[in-house]
Design an enzyme around this catalytic site. Structure first.
Site, PDB file in Angstrom:
ATOM      1  N   ARG A 229     -33.725  -8.952 -26.045  1.00  0.00           N
ATOM      2  CA  ARG A 229     -33.288  -9.389 -27.370  1.00  0.00           C
ATOM      3  C   ARG A 229     -34.507  -9.910 -28.133  1.00  0.00           C
ATOM      4  O   ARG A 229     -35.406 -10.515 -27.548  1.00  0.00           O
ATOM      5  CB  ARG A 229     -32.243 -10.513 -27.267  1.00  0.00           C
ATOM      6  CG  ARG A 229     -30.868 -10.050 -26.798  1.00  0.00           C
ATOM      7  CD  ARG A 229     -30.149  -9.188 -27.833  1.00  0.00           C
ATOM      8  NE  ARG A 229     -28.807  -8.813 -27.396  1.00  0.00           N
ATOM      9  CZ  ARG A 229     -28.500  -7.646 -26.809  1.00  0.00           C
ATOM     10  NH1 ARG A 229     -29.436  -6.736 -26.601  1.00  0.00           N
ATOM     11  NH2 ARG A 229     -27.254  -7.386 -26.457  1.00  0.00           N
ATOM     12  N   HIS A 277     -33.989  -0.404 -31.196  1.00  0.00           N
ATOM     13  CA  HIS A 277     -32.911  -0.859 -30.289  1.00  0.00           C
ATOM     14  C   HIS A 277     -32.176   0.348 -29.684  1.00  0.00           C
ATOM     15  O   HIS A 277     -30.943   0.425 -29.729  1.00  0.00           O
ATOM     16  CB  HIS A 277     -31.914  -1.783 -31.007  1.00  0.00           C
ATOM     17  CG  HIS A 277     -31.070  -2.605 -30.057  1.00  0.00           C
ATOM     18  ND1 HIS A 277     -30.678  -3.895 -30.299  1.00  0.00           N
ATOM     19  CD2 HIS A 277     -30.558  -2.310 -28.831  1.00  0.00           C
ATOM     20  CE1 HIS A 277     -29.943  -4.347 -29.288  1.00  0.00           C
ATOM     21  NE2 HIS A 277     -29.861  -3.392 -28.378  1.00  0.00           N
TER      22      HIS A 277
END
Ligand code: NDP
Ligand code: OXD
Length: 314
Positions: A229, A277
């Site tokens: 993250r 991502h």
């Protein structure tokens, strides 16, 4: 009895089609609805979700199980209307282990084979045959995390001859991998790395872990891969560490804000590789397998897979 589906990023509906088609085959009697078409909301017992909108949980009075369509649950746990007493189950693998292992291997190979140095040489039309390329066995990769995805990545790196260590909360026993665990062993873990990979869940304990103090424990010239993250990184400290040579390069898949804003300095930094991502996309059909099994286990009163411990945050 019904299941409500929602994904906040599946704009073209491809994931939903794969997920629903597989679920139809696996659980033909399950009534699957897609938010916001809930129908009679009282009939909804299960919710399978990624990035749910505010108000979704408030609309479901009889929810008994929440299935995260993701490995990480950090954003789900922050949902303002998340019911406190409904258990959450996350995806374990969900088709992500293989692509995550490939992503990590790609980043390690890129750093180990000095591709940044060679790219600079190409830009200067230099025939640079002296870029240092130690043997894989002498290239030490440290993975923060030793869970589902980190174990798969560690196994792939071991198969490719790399020296691999992991760091986790509790001790692990993975073939050919040295296990470090707990805050006390973190600096020893960091001490001899060539590449650092972050695959930790985002929790209060791990937020901002990749900061200046952390980077100073790494050997000069360590390469960084973050596929966990964005909030694990203090971005300014990453840039400083790249500029002063503590970090030789950074391959980043995740960011504080996604999509990464056009003004962010990562976009143009010569030592940064950005991916959107997509290190390990969830596979709709495999996610459906875990959800279908969890629905069957819930109905039969058996234990479900992927339980999230809200106290630990993952
Ligand atoms: P797991 O829960 O299986 O593994 C988490 C690991 O982190 C465990 O080994 C755990 O230790 C360790 N850990 C957690 N907190 C700490 C801590 N405070 N100190 C040390 N170790 C800690 O997660 P997954 O492998 O399934 O997923 C990891 C993360 O990857 C997700 O949370 C998500 O954020 C990210 N992800 C990113 C994707 C992408 O495309 N970029 C795709 C999918 C996931 P222990 O084993 O001792 O509990
Ligand atoms: C996940 C992700 O956590 O895609 O599954 O990031």
């Amino acid at each position: 009895m019904a299941l409500l589906y929602y994904s906040g990023t599946d704009k073209d509906g491809v994931f939903e089609r794969r997920f629903r088609d597989a679920l139809k085959t696996l659980s033909p009697s399950l009534d699957v609805r897609t938010w916001p078409d809930v129908g009679d909301a009282k009939e909804i017992r299960f919710a399978a979700l990624w990035l749910p909108p505010e108000g979704l949980f408030d609309a479901l009075p009889n929810l008994t199980h929440i299935f995260a369509l993701s490995a990480g649950v950090d954003r789900l746990l922050k949902a303002a209307d998340l019911p406190a007493d409904v258990p959450i189950y996350r995806l374990e693998d969900g088709g992500m282990s293989t692509p995550m292992s490939e992503y990590v291997l790609m980043g390690v190979l890129h750093a180990h084979r000095q591709m940044h140095v060679l790219a600079d040489a190409q830009a200067a039309k230099q025939w640079k045959r002296d870029a240092a390329e130690p043997a894989a066995a002498d290239w030490h990769v440290g993975i923060l995390g030793a869970g589902v995805l980190s174990s798969a990545a560690a196994e792939r790196l071991v198969m490719n001859g790399y020296k691999v260590s992991t760091w986790s909360r509790t001790e692990k026993h993975l073939n050919g991998v040295k296990s470090y665990f707990g805050p006390d062993q973190l600096s020893t873990f960091c001490g001899t790395l060539n590449t650092l990979v972050c695959l930790l869940p985002l929790t209060p304990d791990t937020t901002g872990l990749l900061n200046a103090e952390f980077f100073n424990q790494l050997p000069e010239g360590t390469s960084l891969i973050n596929a966990a993250r964005g909030e694990h990184c203090v971005d300014d400290d990453v840039i400083t560490a790249l500029n002063d040579g503590r970090l030789s390069s950074a391959m980043l898949d995740v960011f504080h804000e996604e999509p990464l804003p056009p003004t962010h300095p990562f976009w143009t930094h010569p030592k940064v590789i950005i991916t959107p991502h997509n290190a390990a996309p969830t596979a709709g059909n495999i996610a459906a397998q875990q959800v279908a099994k969890n629905v069957a286990d819930a109905l039969a009163g058996r234990e479900l897979a992927g339980f999230v411990d809200r106290n630990k945050g993952y």
